[in-house]
Design a protein around this motif. Structure first.
Motif, PDB file in Angstrom:
ATOM      1  N   THR A   1     -29.846  -5.354  -5.028  1.00  0.00           N
ATOM      2  CA  THR A   1     -30.891  -4.330  -4.909  1.00  0.00           C
ATOM      3  C   THR A   1     -31.958  -4.833  -3.933  1.00  0.00           C
ATOM      4  OG1 THR A   1     -32.100  -5.158  -6.822  1.00  0.00           O
ATOM      5  CG2 THR A   1     -30.602  -3.349  -7.233  1.00  0.00           C
TER       6      THR A   1
ATOM      7  N   ALA B   1     -31.967   1.382   0.707  1.00  0.00           N
ATOM      8  CA  ALA B   1     -31.775  -0.069   0.637  1.00  0.00           C
ATOM      9  C   ALA B   1     -31.639  -0.653   2.042  1.00  0.00           C
ATOM     10  CB  ALA B   1     -30.541  -0.395  -0.198  1.00  0.00           C
TER      11      ALA B   1
ATOM     12  N   GLN C   1     -24.217  -7.160  -7.994  1.00  0.00           N
ATOM     13  CA  GLN C   1     -25.104  -6.074  -7.573  1.00  0.00           C
ATOM     14  C   GLN C   1     -26.185  -6.610  -6.633  1.00  0.00           C
ATOM     15  OE1 GLN C   1     -27.785  -4.492 -10.529  1.00  0.00           O
ATOM     16  NE2 GLN C   1     -27.473  -2.390  -9.819  1.00  0.00           N
TER      17      GLN C   1
ATOM     18  N   TYR D   1     -33.806  -0.613  -4.678  1.00  0.00           N
ATOM     19  CA  TYR D   1     -32.738   0.320  -4.315  1.00  0.00           C
ATOM     20  C   TYR D   1     -31.382  -0.388  -4.390  1.00  0.00           C
ATOM     21  CZ  TYR D   1     -36.579   3.037  -2.308  1.00  0.00           C
ATOM     22  OH  TYR D   1     -37.743   3.723  -2.121  1.00  0.00           O
ATOM     23  N   ASP D   2     -30.486   0.208  -5.156  1.00  0.00           N
ATOM     24  CA  ASP D   2     -29.137  -0.349  -5.278  1.00  0.00           C
ATOM     25  C   ASP D   2     -28.397  -0.133  -3.949  1.00  0.00           C
ATOM     26  OD1 ASP D   2     -26.365  -0.668  -5.771  1.00  0.00           O
ATOM     27  OD2 ASP D   2     -26.695  -0.365  -7.917  1.00  0.00           O
TER      28      ASP D   2
END
Lengths: 256, 306
Positions: B64, B77, B62, B68-69
């Protein structure tokens, strides 16, 4: 976010249109010269000896096909060369890094290809007026067919560019697929001149439907049923557009 | 503002040929940080940056950016990130003005709003006079500055630079250092990869070292340099042919008639060494570190990971 995406789309279109205007000697002038030669040689010199085809002069008969040929080749070649150059020079990364959804990238490039296809079509139409008095049977059909056709071939050009790994790969399809399909797509003749077997084979050629539907818009006559032509062109657009979007979403040829 | 500018969790990348470039990268970069991401060639630096900047598909993990992903809140992002890549990746036929203003458009900034920002950046980076010529005519240093202007046009909170000063002359490198320092002081979080360890030592507060697809060190520059228990000094001396003194058990090595080399432990002082030199009749003209301190550490860490 829609507003931001529309601004991004406008930027892609500005860049794309600016690109082919910057190199107009390579993009807009050649089709004008080539198609003028078609009008002079096939229309004036040879056409005058052929006489009528489909109840009109040979020149009047081939003009819609020649315009359509310019639209097809220019829509396709604009996107295939522009998108491949962006990959090759790696400036496609400008778009991949930015928050532009893939569908807007697709619409931007296809829109750029359509604009060149339509502009070239308009140039060739203007040139044709020196050789023939163009009749118009249905403006609606003319505009609908030319818009759909340029959409279809612009999308096809982008798919070709996605798979292309070297410059040779962007000329294979135009040379060995697009040109034969266009020449055998009823630009210069009505398929009723062909033996029955070849008439049926010709029906497998999608370009035939576009050329004939476009010709219908001018002359009110076509080898193909108009509804069938619109259904086939639309179906091709849906399939190719969906496939192109899938390729962009998976990053095929763009991301490792 | 989210305190974590960039967070990588369990980032893995396996290429189509089966090569595992990243083997589970976990990294957090605090907001306002100036972090150097170091590593030998092929360690996974560019793959990591590629994933963060959406140029490489990740296999797992992941990303971020300011909370924000990247997969789910893509617009926010990506809007928080600016990238200066290692290689030139702009159209060589377009002008600097077109390149930068189009990039603003890709971030949803209309041309009339972006124009002032583009002008400011091109002037700040010394490209204003060249704004209307084809970018292929720019010098290497100008092309690199053009990519910085392009990366900053949407005013990102996180700027990633992949070897920004590679192939740039010393004067320009120094001016870019000043520019980046100023940018960081104004609040922009900066992540930098570089092969110039002097650059990392001068600019960065924190350092992460990546090797063979793993983070092998992630700490402050101060803490990292504290691990360096020994430094090697070079002394330029007047011609000398006598016996050499020992110093705290470390032999003084003579490289040639006018050059000596000594390893000094951190807790030893140089004063005693100079006394020994004086006793031996050695006249020191000048002295310097043999290698950049960070370079010594980097080599040790990477070698110990082999």
């Amino acid at each position: 976010m829609v507003r931001e995406n529309l601004v991004a789309l406008q930027s892609i279109l500005t860049k794309e249109v600016g690109r082919y205007f910057r190199i107009w000697v390579q993009t807009l002038l050649p089709p004008a010269i080539t198609m003028s030669l078609y009008f002079v040689i096939f229309g004036n010199l040879i056409g005058s000896r052929i006489g009528e085809m489909g109840g009109v002069s040979y020149m009047a008969y081939i003009t819609p096909g020649i315009i359509m040929m310019a639209v097809i080749t220019n829509s396709y070649s604009n996107v295939v060369s522009s998108f491949f150059s962006a990959k090759f020079q790696r400036h496609i990364e400008e778009l991949l890094v930015a928050p532009v959804p893939n569908i807007y990238i697709l619409i931007g490039y296809v829109g750029g290809g359509m604009s060149r296809g339509l502009l070239t079509g308009a140039i060739v139409t203007a040139i044709s007026l020196f050789f023939v008095d163009l009749e118009v049977h249905s403006y609606g059909v003319i505009f609908a067919v030319v818009l759909l056709t340029s959409t279809l071939f612009s999308t096809a050009g982008l798919i070709n560019a996605v798979f292309a790994k070297k410059f040779d790969d962007i000329s294979i399809v135009p040379t060995f697929v697009l040109t034969p399909l266009t020449y055998l797509g009823g630009v210069f003749y009505t398929i009723t001149l062909l033996p029955e077997f070849w008439q049926k084979v010709s029906l497998a050629n999608p370009v035939l439907y576009m050329v004939n539907a476009f010709r219908y818009g001018f002359l009110g006559q076509s080898d193909i049923d108009l509804t069938t032509a619109f259904i086939i062109i639309s179906a091709f657009i849906v399939v190719l557009f969906s496939f192109a979007l899938y390729l962009l979403n998976t990053g095929k040829g763009l991301k490792s | 503002m989210n305190k974590t500018a960039l967070k990588l969790t369990g980032l893995r990348k396996i290429y189509a040929n089966g090569f595992e470039a990243l083997k589970g990268i976990d990294l957090e970069v605090e907001s306002g940080d100036f972090l150097a991401l170091l590593g030998p060639n092929g360690a996974g630096k560019s793959t990591t940056i590629g994933i963060v900047s959406s140029l490489v598909n990740k296999s797992e993990g992941q990303v971020t950016i300011f909370g924000y992903d990247l997969d789910k809140e893509t617009f926010n992002a990506k809007s928080s990130l600016g990238l200066v890549p290692q290689e030139f990746n702009f159209s060589q036929f377009e002008t600097p003005w077109q390149i930068v203003i189009n990039q603003a458009g890709y971030y949803g900034i209309p041309r009339n709003q972006a124009a002032a920002r583009v002008e400011q950046l091109l002037k700040q980076l010394g490209l204003w006079e060249k704004r209307d010529g084809p970018s292929r005519n720019l010098s290497g240093g100008m092309k690199r500055r053009l990519m910085i202007a392009r990366a900053l046009v949407h005013d990102p909170k996180l700027l990633i630079l992949d070897e920004p000063t590679a192939g740039v002359d010393i004067e320009l490198r120094r001016s870019m250092w000043e520019f980046l320092t100023e940018l960081n002081e104004q609040g922009t979080t900066i992540v930098l990869t570089t092969h110039y360890l002097e650059e990392a030592e001068s600019l960065c507060r924190n350092i992460a070292i990546i090797d063979q697809g793993r983070i092998v060190e992630n700490t402050s520059k101060k803490a990292l340099l504290a691990k360096l228990d020994m430094e090697t000094f070079i002394f330029d001396i007047e011609p000398y042919q006598g016996a050499l003194p020992d110093y705290c058990g470390q032999p003084v090595r003579q490289l040639d008639e006018v050059t000596l080399e000594v390893d000094i432990l951190r807790h030893d002082t140089l004063n005693d060494l100079f006394v020994r030199f004086k006793e031996s009749g050695i006249t020191v003209l000048s002295m310097r570190n043999k290698a950049n301190r960070l370079e010594e550490l980097f080599v040790r860490l990477v070698e110990s990971n082999d």
